[in-house]
Design a protein around this motif. Structure first.
Motif, mmCIF file in Angstrom:
data_model
loop_
_atom_site.group_PDB
_atom_site.id
_atom_site.type_symbol
_atom_site.label_atom_id
_atom_site.label_comp_id
_atom_site.label_asym_id
_atom_site.label_seq_id
_atom_site.Cartn_x
_atom_site.Cartn_y
_atom_site.Cartn_z
ATOM 1 N N GLU A 148 0.522 -1.760 -0.175
ATOM 2 C CA GLU A 148 0.172 -0.301 -0.397
ATOM 3 C C GLU A 148 0.514 1.304 -0.097
ATOM 4 O O GLU A 148 0.502 2.536 -0.828
ATOM 5 C CB GLU A 148 -1.254 0.150 1.294
ATOM 6 C CG GLU A 148 -2.227 -1.152 1.062
ATOM 7 C CD GLU A 148 -2.378 -1.479 2.537
ATOM 8 O OE1 GLU A 148 -2.608 -0.791 3.212
ATOM 9 O OE2 GLU A 148 -3.605 -2.379 2.496
ATOM 10 N N GLY A 149 1.370 1.089 0.824
ATOM 11 C CA GLY A 149 3.100 2.317 0.587
ATOM 12 C C GLY A 149 4.071 2.490 -0.382
ATOM 13 O O GLY A 149 4.997 4.136 -0.330
ATOM 14 N N VAL A 150 3.690 1.558 -1.353
ATOM 15 C CA VAL A 150 4.896 1.620 -2.637
ATOM 16 C C VAL A 150 4.785 0.923 -3.775
ATOM 17 O O VAL A 150 5.597 0.521 -4.432
ATOM 18 C CB VAL A 150 6.223 0.780 -1.775
ATOM 19 C CG1 VAL A 150 7.015 0.975 -0.478
ATOM 20 C CG2 VAL A 150 5.565 -0.998 -1.844
ATOM 21 N N LYS A 151 3.920 1.696 -3.943
ATOM 22 C CA LYS A 151 3.068 1.207 -5.538
ATOM 23 C C LYS A 151 3.841 1.511 -6.491
ATOM 24 O O LYS A 151 4.439 2.616 -6.642
ATOM 25 C CB LYS A 151 1.983 1.676 -5.787
ATOM 26 C CG LYS A 151 0.558 0.696 -4.833
ATOM 27 C CD LYS A 151 0.141 -0.158 -5.058
ATOM 28 C CE LYS A 151 -1.089 -0.350 -4.112
ATOM 29 N NZ LYS A 151 -1.090 -1.836 -4.097
ATOM 30 N N GLY A 152 4.519 0.821 -7.256
ATOM 31 C CA GLY A 152 5.177 1.526 -8.589
ATOM 32 C C GLY A 152 6.515 1.013 -8.315
ATOM 33 O O GLY A 152 7.128 1.374 -9.103
#
Length: 180
Positions: A148-152
């Motif tokens: 959730e905190g590191v998308k992509g």
């Protein structure tokens, strides 16, 4: 994967595992060959990933469902440990306080995921497939929470990869009817 989707997956998994626990115990000894692997992967979140993983992982094609589950969990354990080390390195390099918090959360998630995978291996070794699946699902949720905190990012790719590997663990016992 959104939290609501994870919760729905956990619910569906619980129902499927309950059904499996009552109907497939005698079928756990089937061997995983092409048709069985295809049937398992048809239910996967990423069919092609599942096929590639099961067809290229040594020992899978000669293993029964329990053995295959243990092989997949060993792979998941190695990936989770590697990703945990990767997160530690990212945390050590981070200068932004918000990013540090994200990495600290991910580090906690992966610490829990490694524990969940170890517990899943112990449960599966002991024949508690329902317990193994619940624990594998917990590890999957930890990878998803980190994501959730590191998308992509590269870390997101690692999270998604672990999620897909653990998805295979969740499918193995529910697929024991493929020999019917």
């Amino acid at each position: 994967m959104a939290k609501s989707a994870v919760i729905l997956s956990l619910f569906a998994f619980s129902v499927a595992s309950s059904l499996w626990a009552h109907t497939c115990v005698a079928s756990v000894s089937i061997r995983l060959a092409g048709p069985e692997i295809s049937a398992i992967c048809d239910k996967s979140v990423d069919r092609q990933f599942c096929l590639n993983f099961l067809q290229s992982t040594p020992g899978i094609s000669t293993a029964d469902l329990k053995g295959a589950g243990l092989i997949v969990l060993d792979s998941a354990r190695a990936e989770a440990s590697s990703t945990e080390s990767y997160v530690k390195a990212l945390l050590g390099k981070a200068t932004d306080p918000k990013q540090k918090e994200v990495y600290k959360t991910c580090l906690s998630n992966y610490d829990d995921a490694v524990d969940d995978i170890e517990a899943a291996k112990a449960s599966m070794s002991g024949g508690d497939y329902n317990g193994a699946n619940i624990q594998a699902s917990g590890a999957q949720e930890n990878a998803d929470t980190c994501d959730e905190g590191v998308k992509g990012s590269d870390l997101s790719k690692k999270n998604q990869h672990l999620f897909k590997v653990l998805d295979i663990v969740l499918l193995l016992p529910t697929s024991c009817a493929v020999d019917d």
